[in-house]
Design an enzyme around this catalytic site. Structure first.
Site, short mmCIF file in Angstrom:
data_model
loop_
_atom_site.label_atom_id
_atom_site.label_comp_id
_atom_site.label_asym_id
_atom_site.label_seq_id
_atom_site.Cartn_x
_atom_site.Cartn_y
_atom_site.Cartn_z
CG HIS A 285 -2.14 -0.55 1.20
ND1 HIS A 285 -1.26 -2.54 1.78
CD2 HIS A 285 -3.03 -1.22 0.91
CE1 HIS A 285 -2.79 -3.06 1.27
NE2 HIS A 285 -4.00 -2.73 1.06
CG ASP A 357 -3.64 -6.20 -4.04
OD1 ASP A 357 -4.88 -5.50 -3.65
OD2 ASP A 357 -2.75 -6.64 -2.85
#
Length: 579
Positions: A285, A357
């Protein structure tokens, strides 16, 4: 016209071949959550698309082939996109949600987003995100089961109007534990690590079958779970209790059980994060994590759970934004053909849908959204999750087709896989909402919770607390504290506000400074590593702060039940179990 007819026939043949392969492969396998760094009514009838392509007789593979043949390039490009949207209703949103959708897609509502971009899927979320304008918007699509079902019905109604008549793929991240999207009114499973501590795959399968039935009743078709990562160093706080543990063989059994449970209830399981996020302390992230394992170590440690999940019939595998240096150094796995095609399709023989993702994470935003989309598809991904700009991603795909950077056959292959999976899922009737949080589900999940409670220090028999008890917790855990107080009282334990034998709760994100040296019992509701420096004479791990986990804990503290769990990760200075 003759050329167009020949080309269309070729598309139909190619799509049918891919679809038949998918169908053949599928026939053999038929808490309160803490933050991450990341209604009883009769169910309405199952939504059945109304176009000729979708209502014609035939297998999901045949229907997919017919639908693909009827689609334009624009339709095909939309089918590989799975963004998020703002709002808890498909057609009516507040001003803030409308502004978020305008920034993301130039529309006001989720239904309009589906119609404008001919979307193949949508993910239901609950987080704070930045839209393409840079504005920060909190967004949630999930409030309670009744609301979620109304939302998904509205989303499917919008999808019914699209060419090809395919239903929408509606996904969410319902891992349980620290990553849980729908929290109100559902049966909360323990974290994956809790199931790993229990070490009883049959209980895991039963709990996940209950979870799948509840998700299906809410109209959710895909759960991006279970996490198939094998946990490496304790420094890995990104995965943590989201993983079943550090033993690849035990993890493989747990992953297969979770897949069987979910898909047995009609919800597609999504393994993540391929090829394995457990052996890095980096957070995708925030940047591109480097995984420096040797290929032999990866094969022994990370491969088995993914192999097992694929063998159990998982319909989806999610890529990880990871630099797996032994497999394709310097290339994020999402964009690596060596990993997403040669390895996933070749070695693992996976025939389902490969999903990226989130494409709004830093490793995927190295390129503009359109180029990133083409690169991901060329690597072997079929569906692009959460593109940062929907229009730019779609237009990039169309430009890639025109320039030849993206072959039409690759896009047809991807969409055929997606449609085959969607038609297969849509063939199953949705359960009524009355199954959500039913007594049978609480019983199935409660059995897994009871098997997970782990005593790492203290006596193995008798009550662990005597006399009046005081329950305290680190900051922000009042719901968990109150649930344990009530559970102890139900076990006949006297609880008072202060001055009694102290039971102290700690959980996700806590540090050694959050421990209470005066506590007789310290309970860790996440990864058990924090118990290593704890000074309490009794140390217990629940791996979860769910109500059912704390109910199981209360029975152990009161001496009414044993603590049969074994820590699925090594805690320095402590045994896997004291019993």
């Amino acid at each position: 016209m003759k050329r167009a007819g020949v080309r269309k026939s070729a598309v139909i043949r190619a799509a049918l071949v891919v679809s038949l392969l998918l169908t053949a492969a599928a026939c053999g396998s038929d808490d309160e959550p803490e933050p991450t760094a990341s209604t009883p009514v009769a169910a309405p009838p199952t939504i059945v698309p109304s176009t000729a392509a979708s209502t014609s007789a035939g297998s999901p593979a045949e229907r997919a082939a017919a639908a693909v043949a009827a689609m334009s390039d624009t339709d095909l490009a939309g089918q590989v996109l799975m963004p998020y949207a703002y709002g808890s209703s498909a057609t009516s949103v507040d001003k803030g949600s409308a502004a978020g959708n305008q920034g993301l897609a130039g529309v006001n509502t989720p239904a309009e987003m589906i119609a404008k971009y001919h979307l193949g899927g949508l993910i239901l979320v609950a987080f704070t995100a930045k839209d393409p304008t840079g504005a920060t918007n909190p967004t949630t699509n999930v409030e309670n089961p009744k609301q979620v079902r109304a939302l998904t019905d509205g989303l499917q109604a919008a999808a019914r109007q699209l060419p090809g008549g395919a239903p929408l793929m509606i996904g969410t991240d319902q891992e349980y534990g620290v990553v849980t999207r729908v929290t109100e009114g559902v049966t909360m499973l323990p974290s994956a690590m809790g199931a790993g501590a229990a070490g009883r795959p049959k209980l895991t399968e039963g709990a996940w079958k209950a979870a799948g039935a509840e998700l299906a009743a809410m109209g959710i078709t895909v759960d991006f779970a279970p996490v198939a990562d094998t946990l490496g160093p304790p420094a890995n706080k990104v995965i943590g209790s989201r993983a079943f543990g550090s033993d690849p063989r035990a993890n493989a059994q747990q992953v297969a059980a979770a897949v069987s449970g979910l898909q047995g209830a009609g919800v597609t399981a999504g393994l993540k994060h391929f090829p394995g996020h457990g052996h890095t302390s980096g957070d995708s992230h925030e940047g591109l994590p480097v995984v420096s394992q040797s290929k032999a170590a990866w094969t022994a440690q990370d491969l088995p759970p993914f192999q097992s999940g694929v063998g159990a019939g998982a319909g989806i595998v999610m890529s990880g934004h990871l630099d797996m240096q032994a497999l394709d150094k310097g290339v994020p796995a999402t964009f690596s053909k060596k990993i997403m095609t040669d390895l996933l399709r070749g070695r693992l023989k996976f025939t389902g849908v490969a999903v990226t993702d989130a494409m709004n994470m830093p490793p995927a935003m190295k390129w503009a959204p359109g180029e990133s989309a083409v690169r991901a598809l060329n690597a072997g991904n079929d569906m692009l999750l959460m593109p940062p700009n929907i229009g730019a991603a779609r237009d990039g795909i169309l430009a890639g087709l025109k320039s030849g950077q993206l072959k039409k056959e690759r896009l047809v292959e991807a969409v055929t896989r997606i449609l085959t999976l969607k038609f297969r899922t849509a063939a199953k009737a949705l359960p009524p909402l009355t199954v959500v949080a039913s007594p049978d589900h609480e019983k199935a999940v409660g059995a897994l919770d009871a098997a997970s409670i782990t005593l790492l220090k203290g006596p193995c028999s008798g009550a662990l607390v005597t006399g009046p008890v005081t329950v305290t917790s680190s900051g922000g855990r009042e719901v968990a504290r109150v649930n344990l107080v009530r559970a102890l009282q139900a076990q006949g334990v006297e609880v008072q506000a202060a001055g009694g034998t102290k039971v102290h709760l700690v959980g996700y994100g806590d540090k050694a400074t959050d421990l209470d040296p005066a506590a007789r019992v310290t309970v860790m509701m996440d990864t058990p590593y924090l118990l290593a420096p704890a000074k309490s004479p009794v140390l217990v791990a629940t791996y979860s702060s769910s109500k059912l986990s704390l109910t199981a804990l209360a029975a152990v503290l009161a001496g009414k039940a044993k603590a049969p769990g074994k820590s699925p990760v090594a805690v320095p200075g402590l045994p896997r179990t004291a019993c």
